[in-house]
Design an enzyme around this catalytic site. Structure first.
Site: not given
Length: 552
Positions: A78, A119-121, A191, A440, A466
């Site tokens: 992302d 991570c995000d997705k 992160c 985002e 985000s």
């Protein structure tokens, strides 16, 4: 075993030959076939070490009597996708990830699976697949990145984005910027703050789908590899005892995850993902559930970007189970976990080691949870804000609208000094359909912070934010502009009222004026007219329903 369908009997002669062509032996084929689903790649910092994590998983599977077979799925960073057309892709990738796993597992009739992700997705996409398939499964998340250091302070990805306007204004020199660039992100892992990636890792552990410590242990720690190896062994226990994801991810477990999310002030993206996860678990969930739980959940921690602590601090202080131990009276503790134990048994062993990082319930940062759901004439179907990252003086705000039909135009206006104190930046046509892909807005929110406007300007969008975002930033406004929602009808100069404590988001014009504008409104030409994003725009549900695929 499921895998007998592809390896037992004379009719499966060619199937066995194909497995042997891949290097398997007769002994291997006598054992359960366990998929190791990995999102490793050489692009994303959160994923660069997952090949080694998977090796530890496979070792554990072999030790426990299974035959591991690994395959990969896609994973988008992302941060690299942020602030340009590429940001249309991450949220739609969630559905591709879930579908790709579904197809691979069904095609090859695996008996069980271990899902290795960061991570995000990717994390929610994998859990969605696990629930859809409902075969024994366990998740191994990749762990957090350590914080970086710059000028004697710990820093993370949000500081890099927030530095851009300061560099352009000459407040940071090019040499200082290079030093920040080289030291802010020290290596592997998701992160370092409580952004979407780490939020989802925490919530997956809170739901019981990963082993204790998995949600917070740093990516570079030996503990991370011990967890992975144990998960490989544990999947065999789940298979032998026929414990499946829907036995674990129940309504009560999802409520626990929401409670933990609210106590930590996690990413607003968790609302989208938990709704999509609930859909796969056949659990009814709506925005009201998030708000009701938030109202009765104190904020116990301030993790970057909302505060001075990082994920490594949360892990040291007691991790997910430490937070849940403090929340125990508010939780459903009779739920099952992938350990084979119930949550109440795990909490007996939980320890809180630092009361500055994880505060007691009677001394919280705030009495209400980290996320609030707003409603009103601008958001009839709801909007989402991380209230724990909003300065107290901005919880109630009324300002004049500055309207932009795409993120890039808003960012340029902010960086060019065209936004004035007291204004409300409106970025629209960035929802699931309008974006398409619901981009985002970290580039925009970081520009606001970098310009020193986070306590005098608000930002509203039908896109999303985000987890690194802070300030009065309201996203997921529904219905979105592309569907003719009220956000499509806002004009420059309109007054907008934001009242987070009262859960209000209103466009301050008369109903008659709003209806007159609605009659004149026509949808703009789609921004993308080919490929998967065009398809996604046609089949995506509203953000208020998790931006899942709309299935006829």
């Amino acid at each position: 075993m499921r895998s007998d369908k592809v390896k037992k009997g004379i009719d499966r002669l060619p199937h066995r030959a194909l497995f042997k062509a891949a290097g398997l032996t007769d002994d291997d084929l006598e054992k359960p076939l366990i998929a190791v689903v990995n999102s490793w790649n050489e692009i994303v910092p959160g994923h660069i070490h997952l090949d080694k994590i998977a090796q530890a998983v496979k070792l554990g599977i072999k030790e426990a009597g299974g035959t591991p077979l690994e395959f990969n799925t896609i994973a988008i960073c992302d941060g690299i996708a942020m602030g340009h057309e590429g940001m249309r892709t991450p949220l739609p990738s969630r559905e591709i990830i879930a579908a790709s796993i579904e197809l691979m597992i069904e095609a090859h009739q695996f008996d069980a699976m271990v899902l290795v992700a960061s991570c995000d997705k990717i994390e929610p996409g994998m859990l969605m697949a696990a629930l859809r398939l409902n075969i024994p499964a366990i998740m191994v998340t990749g762990g957090c990145m350590l914080a970086g250091y710059w000028k004697g302070q710990r820093v993370a990805i949000n500081h890099l984005f927030e530095a851009i306007p300061k560099i352009k204004k000459g407040e940071i020199t090019e040499d200082e910027a290079k030093e920040l660039e080289n030291n802010a992100l020290p290596g592997a892992g998701s992160c370092a703050g409580l952004y979407t990636a780490n939020t989802m890792a925490v919530l997956i552990e809170a739901m019981g789908m990963s082993l204790p410590g998995s949600g917070t242990a740093p990516a570079v720690s030996a503990e991370r590899y011990r967890i992975a190896r144990e998960a490989g062994r544990q999947i065999m226990y789940l298979l032998e005892n026929d414990i499946k994801p829907r036995d674990i991810v129940t309504r009560e477990a999802i409520e626990n995850a929401i409670r933990v999310d609210m106590a930590l002030g996690g990413s607003t993206n968790s609302v989208l993902h938990l709704m999509a996860i609930a859909n796969e678990a056949n659990v009814k969930l709506d925005l009201n559930d998030f708000d009701e739980i938030s109202k009765t959940t104190p904020v116990l921690a301030k993790i970057n970007p909302a505060g001075p602590y990082f994920m490594e601090d949360l892990h040291r202080a007691g991790g997910v189970l430490g937070v849940m131990k403090e929340l125990e009276p508010l939780l459903n503790t009779d739920v099952l976990t992938v350990t084979g134990k119930k949550l109440k048994d795990l909490l007996k062993e939980a320890v809180i080691r630092d009361r500055e990082v994880i505060r007691p319930r009677d001394n919280p940062y705030s009495k209400e949870g980290g996320i609030a759901i707003l409603w009103g004439s601008l958001a009839p179907e709801g909007a989402v804000v991380k209230q724990s990252a909003v300065a107290p003086e901005m919880l109630r705000f009324e300002g004049e609208a500055r309207v932009f039909d795409r993120e890039e135009d808003a960012v340029k206006a902010i960086l060019d000094g065209e936004i004035e104190k007291g204004q409300v930046i409106v970025i629209r046509y960035e929802g699931p359909k309008g974006g398409p892909g619901m981009r985002e807005m970290l580039a925009a929110t970081a520009a606001v912070v970098g310009a020193g406007l986070e306590k005098s300007v608000a930002l509203i969008t039908d896109g999303r934010f985000s987890g690194a975002t802070r300030g009065p930033c309201i996203g997921h406004v529904s219905p979105e502009a592309m569907e003719g929602g009220p956000i499509a009808l806002v004009k420059d100069g309109d007054r907008i009222l934001i009242d987070i404590p009262s859960r209000k988001l209103d466009l301050m014009i008369s109903p008659e004026e709003l209806e007159e504008r609605r009659e004149k409104w026509r949808p703009p030409k789609p921004k993308v007219d080919k490929g998967y994003l065009r398809l996604y725009a046609q089949i995506a549900e509203s953000a208020s329903k998790g931006a899942i695929w709309r299935i006829p």
